[in-house]
Design a protein around this motif. Structure first.
Motif, PDB file in Angstrom:
ATOM      1  N   ALA A  73      47.407  45.921  45.641  1.00  0.00           N
ATOM      2  CA  ALA A  73      47.029  46.077  44.229  1.00  0.00           C
ATOM      3  C   ALA A  73      47.173  44.760  43.485  1.00  0.00           C
ATOM      4  CB  ALA A  73      47.891  47.159  43.578  1.00  0.00           C
ATOM      5  N   ALA A  74      48.286  44.055  43.723  1.00  0.00           N
ATOM      6  CA  ALA A  74      48.500  42.765  43.068  1.00  0.00           C
ATOM      7  C   ALA A  74      47.439  41.760  43.500  1.00  0.00           C
ATOM      8  CB  ALA A  74      49.896  42.240  43.389  1.00  0.00           C
ATOM      9  N   ALA A  75      47.061  41.787  44.776  1.00  0.00           N
ATOM     10  CA  ALA A  75      46.022  40.878  45.265  1.00  0.00           C
ATOM     11  C   ALA A  75      44.683  41.181  44.601  1.00  0.00           C
ATOM     12  CB  ALA A  75      45.893  41.008  46.779  1.00  0.00           C
ATOM     13  N   GLN A  76      44.415  42.449  44.354  1.00  0.00           N
ATOM     14  CA  GLN A  76      43.166  42.809  43.678  1.00  0.00           C
ATOM     15  C   GLN A  76      43.158  42.295  42.240  1.00  0.00           C
ATOM     16  OE1 GLN A  76      42.048  46.905  44.308  1.00  0.00           O
ATOM     17  NE2 GLN A  76      40.427  46.846  42.767  1.00  0.00           N
ATOM     18  N   VAL A  77      44.304  42.409  41.562  1.00  0.00           N
ATOM     19  CA  VAL A  77      44.401  41.856  40.209  1.00  0.00           C
ATOM     20  C   VAL A  77      44.183  40.348  40.244  1.00  0.00           C
ATOM     21  CG1 VAL A  77      45.934  41.464  38.234  1.00  0.00           C
ATOM     22  CG2 VAL A  77      45.935  43.691  39.382  1.00  0.00           C
ATOM     23  N   GLU A  78      44.803  39.677  41.207  1.00  0.00           N
ATOM     24  CA  GLU A  78      44.635  38.227  41.348  1.00  0.00           C
ATOM     25  C   GLU A  78      43.165  37.861  41.517  1.00  0.00           C
ATOM     26  OE1 GLU A  78      48.393  36.139  43.443  1.00  0.00           O
ATOM     27  OE2 GLU A  78      47.232  37.459  44.738  1.00  0.00           O
ATOM     28  N   ASP A  79      42.471  38.585  42.391  1.00  0.00           N
ATOM     29  CA  ASP A  79      41.057  38.288  42.642  1.00  0.00           C
ATOM     30  C   ASP A  79      40.225  38.445  41.375  1.00  0.00           C
ATOM     31  OD1 ASP A  79      41.636  37.799  45.290  1.00  0.00           O
ATOM     32  OD2 ASP A  79      40.971  39.760  46.005  1.00  0.00           O
ATOM     33  N   LEU A  80      40.498  39.500  40.608  1.00  0.00           N
ATOM     34  CA  LEU A  80      39.740  39.746  39.375  1.00  0.00           C
ATOM     35  C   LEU A  80      40.024  38.671  38.334  1.00  0.00           C
ATOM     36  CD1 LEU A  80      40.260  43.621  39.168  1.00  0.00           C
ATOM     37  CD2 LEU A  80      38.090  42.440  39.631  1.00  0.00           C
ATOM     38  N   LEU A  81      41.290  38.245  38.248  1.00  0.00           N
ATOM     39  CA  LEU A  81      41.638  37.179  37.300  1.00  0.00           C
ATOM     40  C   LEU A  81      40.973  35.860  37.695  1.00  0.00           C
ATOM     41  CD1 LEU A  81      45.450  37.947  36.888  1.00  0.00           C
ATOM     42  CD2 LEU A  81      43.744  38.088  35.050  1.00  0.00           C
ATOM     43  N   GLU A  82      41.048  35.532  38.974  1.00  0.00           N
ATOM     44  CA  GLU A  82      40.513  34.252  39.431  1.00  0.00           C
ATOM     45  C   GLU A  82      38.986  34.208  39.375  1.00  0.00           C
ATOM     46  OE1 GLU A  82      42.320  33.840  43.252  1.00  0.00           O
ATOM     47  OE2 GLU A  82      44.284  33.312  42.409  1.00  0.00           O
ATOM     48  N   ALA A  83      38.344  35.376  39.485  1.00  0.00           N
ATOM     49  CA  ALA A  83      36.892  35.432  39.394  1.00  0.00           C
ATOM     50  C   ALA A  83      36.396  35.457  37.945  1.00  0.00           C
ATOM     51  CB  ALA A  83      36.373  36.661  40.134  1.00  0.00           C
ATOM     52  N   GLY A  84      37.327  35.587  37.006  1.00  0.00           N
ATOM     53  CA  GLY A  84      36.938  35.667  35.601  1.00  0.00           C
ATOM     54  C   GLY A  84      36.483  37.052  35.182  1.00  0.00           C
ATOM     55  N   ASP A  85      36.711  38.053  36.049  1.00  0.00           N
ATOM     56  CA  ASP A  85      36.329  39.426  35.711  1.00  0.00           C
ATOM     57  C   ASP A  85      37.359  40.105  34.815  1.00  0.00           C
ATOM     58  OD1 ASP A  85      33.983  39.258  37.223  1.00  0.00           O
ATOM     59  OD2 ASP A  85      35.039  39.819  39.063  1.00  0.00           O
ATOM     60  N   LEU A  86      38.514  39.501  34.679  1.00  0.00           N
ATOM     61  CA  LEU A  86      39.518  39.949  33.723  1.00  0.00           C
ATOM     62  C   LEU A  86      39.891  38.767  32.837  1.00  0.00           C
ATOM     63  CD1 LEU A  86      42.045  42.042  35.904  1.00  0.00           C
ATOM     64  CD2 LEU A  86      40.472  42.935  34.175  1.00  0.00           C
ATOM     65  N   PRO A  87      40.181  39.023  31.568  1.00  0.00           N
ATOM     66  CA  PRO A  87      40.656  37.935  30.704  1.00  0.00           C
ATOM     67  C   PRO A  87      42.071  37.518  31.110  1.00  0.00           C
ATOM     68  CG  PRO A  87      40.684  40.036  29.529  1.00  0.00           C
ATOM     69  CD  PRO A  87      40.011  40.293  30.832  1.00  0.00           C
TER      70      PRO A  87
END
Length: 304
Positions: A73-87
């Motif tokens: 789950a944490a890795a998924q959050v990391e991926d979304l943050l690094e891709a710019g899909d999350l602020p």
């Protein structure tokens, strides 16, 4: 509604004070994108209620009793943050908690379940995501005044914690008569003491501009936390605690949720490492301040 400009990651947002707090945060902070980590079934039930308040809500299916699931789950959050899909990530809220009627139930990885969810999962999540926090940021860990284990704070319903080191208290059967309800309650109070220890140690290690606090909601009626903690405590929470709702001693989930939201949003002032009791920073138990014990807990958690 305008696009979100910051992310909050939260566990324990699907029922009780966590759900109330999540809704309140979204109402008062429409620029927030809330990412809830929860099992798919409970998350799916809460998601419509949260999206009634804001479209900026995501669910990541997470079993907090599984190290692999927390890491994924944490890795998924990391991926979304690094891709710019999350602020940018501005807050992590570890509100999930377990309270059982025994001290024998085992997590996926073989740890006592209460300790696995209330302590180990918190550390694993912070270890993975704290590097992504952007200042100013706040981490909130929900604890309990049950960690005092005295008559004043628990009304005699909870035994005092028994800290014998993380390697011991994390094991199923670590407490006397582990199949009994009292052992389950001791596992709970001990895990909440561990949560405060963990906050103190993280406070020493996080950089300036990122604070971490423990939050104690105190007595709250109708949260469901005692549903697996034995009939006597369920009876007390269902029938006795609500009698005190007209007094300052007990909050409804909505009121407690608003107070938790104040803490998440930084509206309750507190220095890093502080223990917030409902609406103000105060002292936790004398036992909870032990730098040596906190360092041992940290080192052990870094190896799990």
């Amino acid at each position: 509604m305008s696009a979100a400009t910051r992310t909050i990651v939260m566990t324990g947002a699907t029922r009780g004070i966590g759900l109330e707090a999540a809704q309140d945060v979204l109402r008062r902070s429409p620029e927030t994108h809330l990412v809830i980590l929860a099992r798919g079934t409970s998350g799916a039930r809460a998601l419509p209620r949260l999206r009634e308040v804001s479209p900026h809500v995501s669910l990541i299916d997470t079993d907090l009793a599984s190290k692999a699931s927390v890491e994924a789950a944490a890795a998924q959050v990391e991926d979304l943050l690094e891709a710019g899909d999350l602020p940018p990530l501005r807050s992590i809220v570890c509100n999930a908690g377990v309270h059982l009627s025994n001290a024998l139930t085992t997590s996926v990885d073989g740890y006592e379940l209460t300790f696995a969810v209330n302590v180990i999962a918190t550390h694993l999540l912070l270890r993975r995501l704290h590097l992504h926090l952007q200042c100013p940021a706040r981490v909130v860990v929900t604890v309990s005044d049950a960690h005092f284990g005295d008559l004043r704070h628990t009304g005699g319903t909870m035994p005092a914690p028994h800290w014998a080191g993380p390697e011991t208290v994390s094991r199923p059967g670590a407490f006397d008569r582990p199949a009994r309800i009292r052992a389950g309650r001791r596992a709970y109070t001990t895990s909440k003491l561990g949560g405060i220890h963990l906050v103190h140690e993280w406070a020493r290690r996080l950089p300036d501009g990122i604070d971490i606090v423990s939050y104690n909601p105190s007595l709250v009626s109708g949260t469901g936390l005692a549903r697996d903690a034995g009939r006597r405590l369920q009876f007390a929470m269902t029938w006795i605690v609500p009698l005190f709702l007209a007094t300052p001693l007990v909050d409804t989930p909505r009121v407690a949720g608003r107070k938790l939201a104040d803490t998440i949003l930084g509206l309750t002032p507190a220095p890093t490492g502080a223990y917030i009791h409902r609406t103000r920073a105060t002292r936790s138990s004398a036992e909870s301040y032990d730098a040596g014990r906190e360092k041992i807990l940290w080192d052990w958690l870094e190896q799990v």
